[in-house]
Enzyme design. Structure first.
Site, short mmCIF file in Angstrom:
data_model
loop_
_atom_site.label_atom_id
_atom_site.label_comp_id
_atom_site.label_asym_id
_atom_site.label_seq_id
_atom_site.Cartn_x
_atom_site.Cartn_y
_atom_site.Cartn_z
CD GLU A 1 -0.34 -5.60 5.78
OE1 GLU A 1 -0.13 -6.20 4.72
OE2 GLU A 1 -0.73 -4.42 5.84
CB CYS B 1 -0.96 -0.06 1.19
SG CYS B 1 -2.39 1.01 0.99
CG HIS C 1 -3.28 -3.84 3.39
ND1 HIS C 1 -2.30 -3.12 4.05
CD2 HIS C 1 -4.02 -2.93 2.71
CE1 HIS C 1 -2.44 -1.83 3.78
NE2 HIS C 1 -3.48 -1.68 2.97
#
Lengths: 229, 83
Positions: free
Chosen positions: A197, A86, A195
């Site tokens: 994560e 991002c 994302h």
């Protein structure tokens, strides 16, 4: 494997990234503040999402000139895995470690939703644990993820298999060729808007992102074993 | 002292969704003759005189103020007002 998560003023996905490495992978991870000047102790570098320097001027434009960035460039040249997610992707673009630039989302809205991605290239150190052309679910959360590059750059990216992730079925932000993530020519610097994560744990409802981190670890173990044996 | 006005615009080849939204709004306001709207940035710098101010400003624009992948820039140098 020792991993650094770089923290700029305005980073806000640094804890998620730290958690993904520490609890998702069970590996050693440290925060590295942007005023530091070396990353020599680390095997992998993560540049997390957020709004570094409030996105002033352009996303990533000011972070790109912070004290830690020469060390990131050095690590990139040394072939260490570097993942920018991002805002981290935006920083890598501004730093010239990846080609292209980001524009505002086509519909001008900030979009936060789980999005299907196609793994376009599973032969990278970041994607070995995925199947080729596998469709995975990964959250996006951005207002400026409309990836842009000129026609010649796009042709080069496609010819070299540098497009790693594409949006599947619906392009949320208007990016060129539905691009969600690209890798550099050497294959060690990956930038992506989604994302991974945020998708590493069943309790989060989704573990599709975990295999990206597992791929990095597997690569490190293999190359480490090759050196020590 | 010099005052420098820097104008940053999106390249012709780059779509400007913000400009499109503003154009649509102007059309809704009955300004039907508006053909196109492109939104850019205007930056004012005040700086001490140096020998090669043009080179310096170009460097600032190329490195930080503009992203030349998507943006063009131009600038004007004016004599600054003494404080």
């Amino acid at each position: 494997m020792k991993t650094a998560v770089i923290v700029f003023p305005g980073s806000n996905c640094d804890s998620d990234m730290f958690y993904a490495i520490k609890d998702g992978l069970g590996e050693d991870v440290s925060y590295v503040w942007h005023t530091e000047t070396t990353l020599d102790d680390y095997d992998a570098i993560m540049i997390p999402g957020g709004f570094s320097y409030g996105d002033y001027l352009r996303s990533g434009a000011i972070a790109r000139f912070s004290n830690i960035m020469p060390a990131v460039v050095k690590a990139a040249k040394a072939g260490k895995p570097i993942l920018g997610v991002c805002n981290g992707f935006q920083v890598l673009l501004e730093a010239g470690l990846l080609p292209g630039a980001m524009l505002r989302n086509k519909e001008l809205k900030f979009i936060c939703q789980t999005t299907p991605l196609v793994v376009e290239n599973n032969n990278t150190i970041f994607t070995k644990e995925y199947e080729d052309n596998e469709v995975i679910q990964v959250p996006i959360a951005h207002g400026e993820g409309n990836y842009f590059c000129d026609g010649r750059t796009l042709q080069q990216l496609e010819e070299n298999n540098q497009v790693v992730f594409k949006y599947h079925s619906k392009n949320p932000n208007g990016s060129v060729a539905d691009i969600a993530g690209i890798i550099n020519e050497q294959g060690n610097v990956l930038g992506m808007m989604p994302h991974p994560e945020r998708a590493v744990d069943d309790i989060l409802g989704n573990k599709d992102g975990l295999r990206l981190f597992q791929s990095i670890l597997k690569h490190w173990r293999e190359s480490h074993a090759a050196v020590t044996s | 002292m010099k005052k420098v006005k820097v104008y940053i615009t999106l390249r012709e080849s780059v779509l400007d969704p913000q400009g499109q939204a503003v154009k649509d709004s102007l059309h809704n306001m009955e300004y039907k003759n508006v053909q196109d709207v492109r939104i850019g940035k205007f930056i004012e710098l005040e700086l001490d005189d140096t020998a090669d101010i043009d080179t310096q400003i170009k460097e600032m624009c190329e490195k930080l103020l503009a992203n030349t992948v998507i943006e063009n820039y131009r600038y004007e140098i004016e004599e600054g007002v003494m404080q």
